[in-house]
Design an enzyme around this catalytic site. Structure first.
Site, PDB file in Angstrom:
ATOM      1  CG  ASP A  19      18.877 -12.572   3.809  1.00  0.00           C
ATOM      2  OD1 ASP A  19      19.018 -11.619   3.598  1.00  0.00           O
ATOM      3  OD2 ASP A  19      19.433 -13.304   5.023  1.00  0.00           O
TER       4      ASP A  19
ATOM      5  NE  ARG B 286      -3.156   2.306   2.824  1.00  0.00           N
ATOM      6  CZ  ARG B 286      -2.259   3.313   3.865  1.00  0.00           C
ATOM      7  NH1 ARG B 286      -0.879   3.537   4.064  1.00  0.00           N
ATOM      8  NH2 ARG B 286      -3.335   4.326   4.610  1.00  0.00           N
ATOM      9  CB  ALA B 287       3.738   2.263   2.252  1.00  0.00           C
TER      10      ALA B 287
ATOM     11  CG  ASP C 147      12.059 -17.168   9.001  1.00  0.00           C
ATOM     12  OD1 ASP C 147      11.003 -17.446   9.627  1.00  0.00           O
ATOM     13  OD2 ASP C 147      12.514 -17.368   8.318  1.00  0.00           O
TER      14      ASP C 147
ATOM     15  CB  ALA D  60      10.972 -20.169  27.686  1.00  0.00           C
TER      16      ALA D  60
ATOM     17  CE  LYS E 258       9.043 -22.570  36.473  1.00  0.00           C
ATOM     18  NZ  LYS E 258       9.605 -22.529  35.101  1.00  0.00           N
TER      19      LYS E 258
HETATM   20  O1  F6P Z   1      10.873 -17.870   6.471  1.00  0.00           O
HETATM   21  C1  F6P Z   1       9.208 -17.849   6.803  1.00  0.00           C
HETATM   22  C2  F6P Z   1       9.079 -19.605   7.562  1.00  0.00           C
HETATM   23  O2  F6P Z   1       8.070 -19.059   7.571  1.00  0.00           O
HETATM   24  C3  F6P Z   1      10.220 -20.225   8.105  1.00  0.00           C
HETATM   25  O3  F6P Z   1      10.028 -19.651   9.824  1.00  0.00           O
HETATM   26  C4  F6P Z   1       9.544 -21.516   7.608  1.00  0.00           C
HETATM   27  O4  F6P Z   1      11.097 -22.006   7.848  1.00  0.00           O
HETATM   28  C5  F6P Z   1       9.071 -21.337   6.442  1.00  0.00           C
HETATM   29  O5  F6P Z   1       9.160 -20.037   6.139  1.00  0.00           O
HETATM   30  C6  F6P Z   1       8.207 -21.902   6.268  1.00  0.00           C
HETATM   31  O6  F6P Z   1       7.894 -22.003   4.424  1.00  0.00           O
HETATM   32  P1  F6P Z   1       6.351 -23.441   4.006  1.00  0.00           P
HETATM   33  O7  F6P Z   1       5.439 -21.836   4.162  1.00  0.00           O
HETATM   34  O8  F6P Z   1       7.063 -23.187   2.873  1.00  0.00           O
HETATM   35  O9  F6P Z   1       6.275 -24.129   4.494  1.00  0.00           O
END
Ligand code: F6P
Length: 328
Positions: A110, A28-29, A134, A193, A221
């Site tokens: 990337d 959009r932007a 990611d 965690a 715990k």
């Molecule tokens: O890069 C985003 C991501 O969700 C990763 O965290 C994961 O490893 C991958 O894509 C999963 O890919 P797909 O949607 O092809 O299963």
């Protein structure tokens, strides 16, 4: 700075790789900023596939109305196999020229930027916006989608905490991130965690998990959350198997999976997407091509794609240690 013929008159926008909440806000932007600066804008469908197939639609100011709050991507996305070959890249570059595109904006991670780099080497002007849950784009502190995915993961872990507390159980939760532990580490800290396992950090299962669980039990715990990044060998299933073999521990495994990729983008993702979309168009107007828009020290900047894709992202050691310090 460049000459008149370098002026971008027609811009193609595509989203590529895994979708990320906030991609629509970036579309959009960029679309609106480009139209305002006199460009024609085309939405290329299904990532680089759309470039190869000449599958694009003209976008107007109104075409991107009411999408700032939508997850996913209106342009659809894909991981394009043909584009990984030299032949495919050449074909895509000539398709871009036949479609009359002077430049292509690639919104993705990337892998998609590697594609943009190859396209730029074939003479197509490009600009890239990091968008991946990611958050592993080396040159940028932030990638669109990370904040929404993080909040989704944390909310899911909060729910798991309710049930594991009721049953005095340990919950082993697998978080996405491909080969990166960024999402898992942040999720582990925000969800409190007991242990976080990420691919970037070597772990000793006895010291880092079994002992932590034993200590937790001693201190009264009765339930624990263990976050495992999907990039850890064998993922949560293997960690759970090892834990069961080492100790008598009542545990359940949950793989959060693609839930983390969907949903309404957070305010932060919409804001970053809007800023990056406008900035990307600004670089094109300044005739600075083949750039990745990035956040460094909280501010927007840009790198050449070549430099950007070769930069490595370090995990904050502090972040890891702070999380561990208060886990029990
Ligand atoms: O890069 C985003 C991501 O969700 C990763 O965290 C994961 O490893 C991958 O894509 C999963 O890919 P797909 O949607 O092809 O299963």
């Amino acid at each position: 700075m460049g000459n008149k013929s370098d002026r971008v008159k027609a811009l193609g926008i595509l989203t590529s790789g895994g979708d990320a909440p906030g991609m629509n806000a970036a579309i959009r932007a960029a679309c609106r900023a480009a139209i305002k600066s006199g460009m024609e804008v085309y939405g290329i469908r299904r990532g680089f596939n759309g470039l190869l197939d000449g599958d694009a639609v003209r976008l107007g100011f109104k075409s991107v109305s009411n999408i700032i709050n939508q997850g996913g991507t209106i342009l659809k996305t894909a991981r394009c196999k043909e584009f990984m070959t030299d032949e495919g890249v050449k074909r895509a570059a000539s398709a871009a020229k036949s479609m009359g595109l002077d430049a292509v904006l690639v919104i993705g991670g990337d892998g998609s930027f590697q594609g943009a780099l190859k396209l730029s080497r074939e003479g197509v002007k490009t600009v890239c916006i990091p968008a991946t849950i990611d958050n592993d784009v080396g040159c940028s502190e932030y990638s669109i989608g990370f904040d929404t995915a993080l909040n989704t993961a944390v909310e899911a872990v909060d729910r798991l905490r309710d049930t594991s507390a009721s049953h005095d159980r340990t919950s082993v939760v697998e978080v996405m991130g491909h080969t990166s532990g960024q999402l898992a580490l942040s999720c582990g800290m925000a969800a409190g965690a007991a242990a976080v396992m990420i691919p970037e950090k070597k772990y000793d299962i006895m010291r880092d998990v079994v002992e932590v669980l034993r200590q937790a039990k001693k201190s009264g715990k009765s339930h624990n959350i263990i976050i495992v990044a999907e990039g850890v060998e064998g993922g949560a299933a293997r960690i759970a198997e090892v834990l069961r073999a080492l100790d008598d521990v009542d545990l359940r495994v949950t793989i959060l999976g693609h839930i983390q990729r969907g949903g309404v983008p957070s305010a932060l993702d919409r804001i970053r997407a809007t800023q990056m979309g406008v900035y990307a168009v600004k670089t094109l107007n300044e005739q600075r091509f083949d750039r990745i828009i990035a956040v460094r020290d909280g501010r927007l900047t840009d790198f050449s794609i070549e430099e950007g894709v070769n930069m490595k992202k370090e995990l904050s050691r502090d972040f890891y240690e702070t999380s561990a310090e208060v886990s029990l």
